[in-house]
Design a protein around this motif. Structure first.
Motif, PDB file in Angstrom:
ATOM      1  N   ILE A 154      45.367  37.705  32.312  1.00 23.46           N
ATOM      2  CA  ILE A 154      46.307  36.682  31.845  1.00 23.46           C
ATOM      3  C   ILE A 154      47.681  37.294  31.607  1.00 23.46           C
ATOM      4  CG2 ILE A 154      46.835  35.107  29.947  1.00 23.46           C
ATOM      5  CD1 ILE A 154      43.799  34.590  29.723  1.00 23.46           C
ATOM      6  N   ALA A 155      47.694  38.499  31.038  1.00 26.64           N
ATOM      7  CA  ALA A 155      48.974  39.193  30.839  1.00 26.64           C
ATOM      8  C   ALA A 155      49.684  39.394  32.175  1.00 26.64           C
ATOM      9  CB  ALA A 155      48.746  40.535  30.148  1.00 26.64           C
ATOM     10  N   ARG A 156      48.942  39.780  33.196  1.00 28.33           N
ATOM     11  CA  ARG A 156      49.526  39.959  34.526  1.00 28.33           C
ATOM     12  C   ARG A 156      50.118  38.642  35.033  1.00 28.33           C
ATOM     13  NH1 ARG A 156      45.109  41.952  38.344  1.00 28.33           N
ATOM     14  NH2 ARG A 156      44.446  39.803  37.998  1.00 28.33           N
ATOM     15  N   ALA A 157      49.431  37.529  34.748  1.00 27.02           N
ATOM     16  CA  ALA A 157      49.888  36.222  35.222  1.00 27.02           C
ATOM     17  C   ALA A 157      51.157  35.762  34.517  1.00 27.02           C
ATOM     18  CB  ALA A 157      48.780  35.183  35.036  1.00 27.02           C
ATOM     19  N   ILE A 158      51.318  36.128  33.236  1.00 27.58           N
ATOM     20  CA  ILE A 158      52.470  35.620  32.478  1.00 27.58           C
ATOM     21  C   ILE A 158      53.619  36.627  32.383  1.00 27.58           C
ATOM     22  CG2 ILE A 158      50.960  34.132  31.107  1.00 27.58           C
ATOM     23  CD1 ILE A 158      51.399  36.073  28.743  1.00 27.58           C
ATOM     24  N   ALA A 159      53.418  37.839  32.901  1.00 25.55           N
ATOM     25  CA  ALA A 159      54.433  38.889  32.740  1.00 25.55           C
ATOM     26  C   ALA A 159      55.768  38.506  33.362  1.00 25.55           C
ATOM     27  CB  ALA A 159      53.927  40.206  33.337  1.00 25.55           C
ATOM     28  N   THR A 160      55.735  37.764  34.455  1.00 24.85           N
ATOM     29  CA  THR A 160      56.973  37.372  35.133  1.00 24.85           C
ATOM     30  C   THR A 160      57.604  36.123  34.516  1.00 24.85           C
ATOM     31  OG1 THR A 160      55.677  36.126  36.748  1.00 24.85           O
ATOM     32  CG2 THR A 160      56.264  38.389  37.327  1.00 24.85           C
ATOM     33  N   ARG A 161      56.991  35.653  33.416  1.00 30.28           N
ATOM     34  CA  ARG A 161      57.477  34.464  32.702  1.00 30.28           C
ATOM     35  C   ARG A 161      57.516  33.232  33.616  1.00 30.28           C
ATOM     36  NH1 ARG A 161      62.346  37.736  29.581  1.00 30.28           N
ATOM     37  NH2 ARG A 161      60.970  39.099  28.367  1.00 30.28           N
ATOM     38  N   PRO A 162      56.364  32.891  34.220  1.00 28.77           N
ATOM     39  CA  PRO A 162      56.306  31.730  35.106  1.00 28.77           C
ATOM     40  C   PRO A 162      56.380  30.431  34.317  1.00 28.77           C
ATOM     41  CG  PRO A 162      54.099  32.540  34.719  1.00 28.77           C
ATOM     42  CD  PRO A 162      55.033  33.509  34.044  1.00 28.77           C
ATOM     43  N   ARG A 163      56.557  29.348  35.028  1.00 29.12           N
ATOM     44  CA  ARG A 163      56.540  28.033  34.382  1.00 29.12           C
ATOM     45  C   ARG A 163      55.142  27.440  34.353  1.00 29.12           C
ATOM     46  NH1 ARG A 163      61.358  24.140  36.227  1.00 29.12           N
ATOM     47  NH2 ARG A 163      60.367  22.955  34.515  1.00 29.12           N
ATOM     48  N   VAL A 164      54.290  27.861  35.307  1.00 32.09           N
ATOM     49  CA  VAL A 164      52.931  27.323  35.404  1.00 32.09           C
ATOM     50  C   VAL A 164      51.949  28.477  35.552  1.00 32.09           C
ATOM     51  CG1 VAL A 164      51.395  25.706  36.610  1.00 32.09           C
ATOM     52  CG2 VAL A 164      53.880  25.354  36.687  1.00 32.09           C
ATOM     53  N   VAL A 165      50.820  28.387  34.834  1.00 29.64           N
ATOM     54  CA  VAL A 165      49.718  29.308  35.074  1.00 29.64           C
ATOM     55  C   VAL A 165      48.526  28.498  35.567  1.00 29.64           C
ATOM     56  CG1 VAL A 165      47.989  30.800  34.010  1.00 29.64           C
ATOM     57  CG2 VAL A 165      50.389  31.145  33.508  1.00 29.64           C
ATOM     58  N   PHE A 166      48.022  28.875  36.755  1.00 31.86           N
ATOM     59  CA  PHE A 166      46.837  28.262  37.336  1.00 31.86           C
ATOM     60  C   PHE A 166      45.633  29.159  37.059  1.00 31.86           C
ATOM     61  CE2 PHE A 166      50.278  26.732  40.149  1.00 31.86           C
ATOM     62  CZ  PHE A 166      50.076  25.358  40.036  1.00 31.86           C
ATOM     63  N   CYS A 167      44.581  28.584  36.501  1.00 28.00           N
ATOM     64  CA  CYS A 167      43.379  29.351  36.143  1.00 28.00           C
ATOM     65  C   CYS A 167      42.173  28.752  36.864  1.00 28.00           C
ATOM     66  CB  CYS A 167      43.144  29.301  34.639  1.00 28.00           C
ATOM     67  SG  CYS A 167      44.547  29.828  33.630  1.00 28.00           S
ATOM     68  N   ASP A 168      41.520  29.555  37.683  1.00 28.43           N
ATOM     69  CA  ASP A 168      40.348  29.101  38.437  1.00 28.43           C
ATOM     70  C   ASP A 168      39.093  29.702  37.806  1.00 28.43           C
ATOM     71  OD1 ASP A 168      38.622  28.047  40.272  1.00 28.43           O
ATOM     72  OD2 ASP A 168      39.579  28.940  42.032  1.00 28.43           O
ATOM     73  N   GLU A 169      38.353  28.883  37.066  1.00 31.56           N
ATOM     74  CA  GLU A 169      37.142  29.309  36.345  1.00 31.56           C
ATOM     75  C   GLU A 169      37.413  30.575  35.512  1.00 31.56           C
ATOM     76  OE1 GLU A 169      34.560  27.507  36.163  1.00 31.56           O
ATOM     77  OE2 GLU A 169      34.375  26.316  37.990  1.00 31.56           O
ATOM     78  N   PRO A 170      38.418  30.550  34.633  1.00 27.61           N
ATOM     79  CA  PRO A 170      38.807  31.773  33.920  1.00 27.61           C
ATOM     80  C   PRO A 170      37.776  32.275  32.929  1.00 27.61           C
ATOM     81  CG  PRO A 170      39.927  29.882  32.970  1.00 27.61           C
ATOM     82  CD  PRO A 170      39.224  29.388  34.213  1.00 27.61           C
ATOM     83  N   THR A 171      36.800  31.434  32.573  1.00 29.75           N
ATOM     84  CA  THR A 171      35.778  31.852  31.613  1.00 29.75           C
ATOM     85  C   THR A 171      34.408  31.993  32.262  1.00 29.75           C
ATOM     86  OG1 THR A 171      35.306  29.549  30.978  1.00 29.75           O
ATOM     87  CG2 THR A 171      37.017  30.701  29.733  1.00 29.75           C
ATOM     88  N   GLY A 172      34.356  31.918  33.587  1.00 21.66           N
ATOM     89  CA  GLY A 172      33.073  31.913  34.288  1.00 21.66           C
ATOM     90  C   GLY A 172      32.249  33.168  34.104  1.00 21.66           C
ATOM     91  N   ASN A 173      32.898  34.311  33.856  1.00 16.84           N
ATOM     92  CA  ASN A 173      32.185  35.579  33.682  1.00 16.84           C
ATOM     93  C   ASN A 173      32.063  36.001  32.223  1.00 16.84           C
ATOM     94  OD1 ASN A 173      31.654  36.070  36.390  1.00 16.84           O
ATOM     95  ND2 ASN A 173      33.611  37.073  36.739  1.00 16.84           N
ATOM     96  N   LEU A 174      32.343  35.079  31.294  1.00 14.31           N
ATOM     97  CA  LEU A 174      32.410  35.445  29.881  1.00 14.31           C
ATOM     98  C   LEU A 174      31.313  34.772  29.063  1.00 14.31           C
ATOM     99  CD1 LEU A 174      36.276  35.114  29.346  1.00 14.31           C
ATOM    100  CD2 LEU A 174      34.974  37.136  30.048  1.00 14.31           C
ATOM    101  N   ASP A 175      30.929  35.440  27.961  1.00 14.40           N
ATOM    102  CA  ASP A 175      29.992  34.826  27.033  1.00 14.40           C
ATOM    103  C   ASP A 175      30.720  33.788  26.190  1.00 14.40           C
ATOM    104  OD1 ASP A 175      31.391  36.209  25.032  1.00 14.40           O
ATOM    105  OD2 ASP A 175      29.929  37.838  24.965  1.00 14.40           O
ATOM    106  N   SER A 176      29.977  33.086  25.336  1.00 19.33           N
ATOM    107  CA  SER A 176      30.561  31.955  24.607  1.00 19.33           C
ATOM    108  C   SER A 176      31.676  32.390  23.660  1.00 19.33           C
ATOM    109  CB  SER A 176      29.474  31.206  23.831  1.00 19.33           C
ATOM    110  OG  SER A 176      28.797  32.078  22.942  1.00 19.33           O
ATOM    111  N   ALA A 177      31.495  33.546  22.993  1.00 20.40           N
ATOM    112  CA  ALA A 177      32.516  34.006  22.049  1.00 20.40           C
ATOM    113  C   ALA A 177      33.816  34.346  22.770  1.00 20.40           C
ATOM    114  CB  ALA A 177      32.012  35.217  21.264  1.00 20.40           C
ATOM    115  N   ASN A 178      33.712  35.082  23.884  1.00 21.31           N
ATOM    116  CA  ASN A 178      34.912  35.433  24.641  1.00 21.31           C
ATOM    117  C   ASN A 178      35.531  34.216  25.311  1.00 21.31           C
ATOM    118  OD1 ASN A 178      35.491  38.282  24.370  1.00 21.31           O
ATOM    119  ND2 ASN A 178      33.525  38.660  25.343  1.00 21.31           N
ATOM    120  N   THR A 179      34.689  33.265  25.703  1.00 19.51           N
ATOM    121  CA  THR A 179      35.206  32.018  26.262  1.00 19.51           C
ATOM    122  C   THR A 179      36.111  31.317  25.268  1.00 19.51           C
ATOM    123  OG1 THR A 179      33.374  31.644  27.801  1.00 19.51           O
ATOM    124  CG2 THR A 179      34.569  29.694  27.051  1.00 19.51           C
TER     125      THR A 179
END
Length: 223
Positions: A154-179
């Protein structure tokens, strides 16, 4: 007021012995500062929709406008420039390089943006601080938890200060707490003014969006 992103009668068809209608005729507008979730089962067409919105794919028909500009008229260099300036991307797979620190991984995402090394380092550091990884700047991704690795992404995605962040299943590999932690971070970024678009198959994740789209057999509806 001009929408930030606007699809006008857009469709996407993959030609084969039996044509695949990945996205049927769709019109929708996304305004700056919205938090939108796109829900649908695997193969429904939701990733196709995301790829078109992110300028990673082009529609078969119709017109896609970004900040009022019709993108189908643009060459690939210009499309790439718009993508790099306005959009950030987060995927289910973290796509981090082992043997490189978290800071270096975020910097690598800016190599083609033309920033000087000093500016890249500054922006990468600020982004990692923003996602709460101030104590992990120099850590190898192999030593990080799944939630921490997604925060680096996510840091890599926002580092350039974009206007939009697109997330494709960003929690698919995470447990419930990390989700929950990642969804809370996305909510914080949205409150800061970022436009957030999340693709998911999980109704709980979809429930975090202020506006929701459902994709079923290529048909897109608000829900």
């Amino acid at each position: 007021m001009t929408a930030l992103l606007e699809l006008r009668d857009v469709s996407r068809t993959y030609l084969a012995a039996q044509p695949v209608y990945a996205l049927r005729t769709t019109s929708l507008a996304i305004d700056s500062g919205q938090y939108i979730t796109i829900i649908g089962v695997s193969g429904s067409g939701k990733s196709t929709l995301l790829n078109i919105l992110g300028l990673l794919d082009q529609p078969t028909s119709g017109s896609y406008h970004v900040c009022g500009v019709a993108t189908e008229r643009l060459d690939e260099v210009t499309r790439g420039a718009i993508r790099g300036q306005l959009f950030g991307f987060v995927f289910q797979a973290f796509h981090l390089l082992a043997g490189r620190s978290a800071l270096e991984n975020v910097e690598l995402g800016m190599l083609y943006g033309g920033q000087r090394a000093r500016i890249r380092r500054q922006l990468a550091t600020e982004a990692l601080l923003r996602v709460g990884l101030d104590n992990r700047l120099h850590s190898d991704p192999r030593t990080l938890s799944g939630g921490e690795r997604q925060r680096v992404a996510i840091a890599r995605a926002i580092a350039t200060r974009p206007r939009v962040v697109f997330c494709d299943e960003p929690t698919g590999n995470l447990d419930s707490a990390n989700t929950e932690n990642i969804l809370s971070l996305l909510q914080d970024l949205h409150r800061d003014g970022l436009t957030v678009v999340v693709v998911t198959h999980d109704p709980k994740v979809a429930g975090h969006g202020r506006h929701r789209l459902k994709v079923s057999d290529g048909e897109v509806t608000w829900c």
